[in-house]
Design a protein around this motif. Sequence first.
Motif, mmCIF file in Angstrom:
data_model
loop_
_atom_site.group_PDB
_atom_site.id
_atom_site.type_symbol
_atom_site.label_atom_id
_atom_site.label_comp_id
_atom_site.label_asym_id
_atom_site.label_seq_id
_atom_site.Cartn_x
_atom_site.Cartn_y
_atom_site.Cartn_z
ATOM 1 N N ILE A 179 26.434 -34.292 43.148
ATOM 2 C CA ILE A 179 26.034 -32.887 43.269
ATOM 3 C C ILE A 179 25.660 -32.568 44.716
ATOM 4 C CG2 ILE A 179 24.164 -31.263 42.706
ATOM 5 C CD1 ILE A 179 24.263 -32.466 39.841
ATOM 6 N N GLN A 180 24.954 -33.480 45.351
ATOM 7 C CA GLN A 180 24.584 -33.271 46.754
ATOM 8 C C GLN A 180 25.818 -33.312 47.656
ATOM 9 O OE1 GLN A 180 20.379 -35.223 47.537
ATOM 10 N NE2 GLN A 180 21.517 -36.463 46.050
ATOM 11 N N VAL A 233 29.449 -25.915 41.401
ATOM 12 C CA VAL A 233 28.409 -25.933 42.439
ATOM 13 C C VAL A 233 28.782 -24.997 43.573
ATOM 14 C CG1 VAL A 233 27.357 -27.366 44.237
ATOM 15 C CG2 VAL A 233 27.487 -28.220 41.891
ATOM 16 N N ASN A 234 30.021 -25.030 43.997
ATOM 17 C CA ASN A 234 30.443 -24.183 45.108
ATOM 18 C C ASN A 234 30.598 -22.720 44.706
ATOM 19 O OD1 ASN A 234 31.049 -25.778 47.754
ATOM 20 N ND2 ASN A 234 31.644 -27.132 46.076
ATOM 21 N N LEU A 271 20.415 -23.716 46.223
ATOM 22 C CA LEU A 271 20.751 -24.064 44.846
ATOM 23 C C LEU A 271 20.219 -25.458 44.539
ATOM 24 C CD1 LEU A 271 22.280 -23.717 42.138
ATOM 25 C CD2 LEU A 271 24.285 -24.709 43.292
ATOM 26 N N SER A 272 19.246 -25.533 43.625
ATOM 27 C CA SER A 272 18.753 -26.811 43.128
ATOM 28 C C SER A 272 19.300 -26.993 41.711
ATOM 29 C CB SER A 272 17.227 -26.857 43.121
ATOM 30 O OG SER A 272 16.761 -28.139 42.766
ATOM 31 N N VAL A 273 19.981 -28.089 41.482
ATOM 32 C CA VAL A 273 20.622 -28.322 40.189
ATOM 33 C C VAL A 273 19.714 -29.175 39.307
ATOM 34 C CG1 VAL A 273 22.634 -29.267 38.994
ATOM 35 C CG2 VAL A 273 22.914 -28.146 41.225
ATOM 36 N N GLY A 283 25.312 -29.105 46.626
ATOM 37 C CA GLY A 283 24.023 -28.749 46.050
ATOM 38 C C GLY A 283 22.896 -29.051 47.025
ATOM 39 N N GLU A 284 21.948 -28.157 47.111
ATOM 40 C CA GLU A 284 20.891 -28.272 48.127
ATOM 41 C C GLU A 284 19.579 -28.801 47.575
ATOM 42 O OE1 GLU A 284 22.725 -24.428 50.407
ATOM 43 O OE2 GLU A 284 22.035 -24.450 48.335
#
Length: 237
Positions: free
Chosen positions: A32-33, A229-230, A4-6, A37-38
Motif C-alpha cells: 500500500i505504501q 489507492v491511486n 490517504l491513510s489506509v 498510500g501515505e
Amino acid sequence: MTKLSVNINKIATLRNARGGNVPDLLKVATDIQKFGGEGITVHPRPDERHIRYQDARDLKAIVYTEYNIEGNPQHNFIDLVLECQPDQVTLVPDAIGALTSNAGWDTIKHQDYLTEMIQEFQRNNIRTSIFVDPELNMIEGAKKTGTDRIELYTESFAHQYSLGNLKGIDPYIAASVRANELGLGINAGHDLSLDNIQFFKQNIHGLLEVSIGHALIAESLYLGLENVVNMYKRKLQ
C-alpha cells in the motif's frame, strides 16, 4: 494536501477467516505504501477479531509513512500505543463487542478522562486525534482536552450522500470551520468511498487526512489495490 491513510483491518479479517498468514498483513501494508498510500491505520479491538495486538507491534517496523493506531483508550490499548510509538493515536469510544465505530466522543462529559489520556500520549511525542460527531459543542469540547486533531465521524454524510442529499455535508462544513478557528487539525473517516470522497474533500477546508478501510478494500476486489489507492489520491488532490 489531504493524506490517504489506509485502514487494513479488513485484510486481517480475511487472514483470520482461514488461519495462517494469507493474505500477509505486513506485505499488504508494505505494498500500500509502495502504491502511494501515505499512511497505515489499524484499529485493534479487545477480542482481536481482526487486527491482533502483535500485528500492531509488527507493523511498527515496516510502516515508513504515517502509522495511526485507533481505539478506545483502555489499559491494554494504552500500553500497546506507548510500546509501538505510532505517529498518531486516534481515540474512539468503542463499546466492547461493537461491530464497528458508531459514535463520536462526548467531549464534554468525558473531558477530564480525554485530557488525561491525551497528555499521556503527548508526553510520549505521539500526535493525538479524537473521533467526534460534527457538532460544534463537541468540537469545542475537544479543543479543551488539548488534542492536536479531531477525526470527523462521516457515516451520516455518507448515508445522506447515497440518498442524493447533498445538504448532508452542511454539519461537516460548519464543524470544519469551527475546528479551523480553534486551531484543531482535521481528519475524517467512516464510510468514505470513491463515490463520495471527492465531494467531501472539496467542501471541507483544511482536511489533513482521511482514514479509509472497508470501502477501499471492497473496491479493490474489483479494481485492484494499486489502482484504487491511486484513484483515491487523485480524488483527494
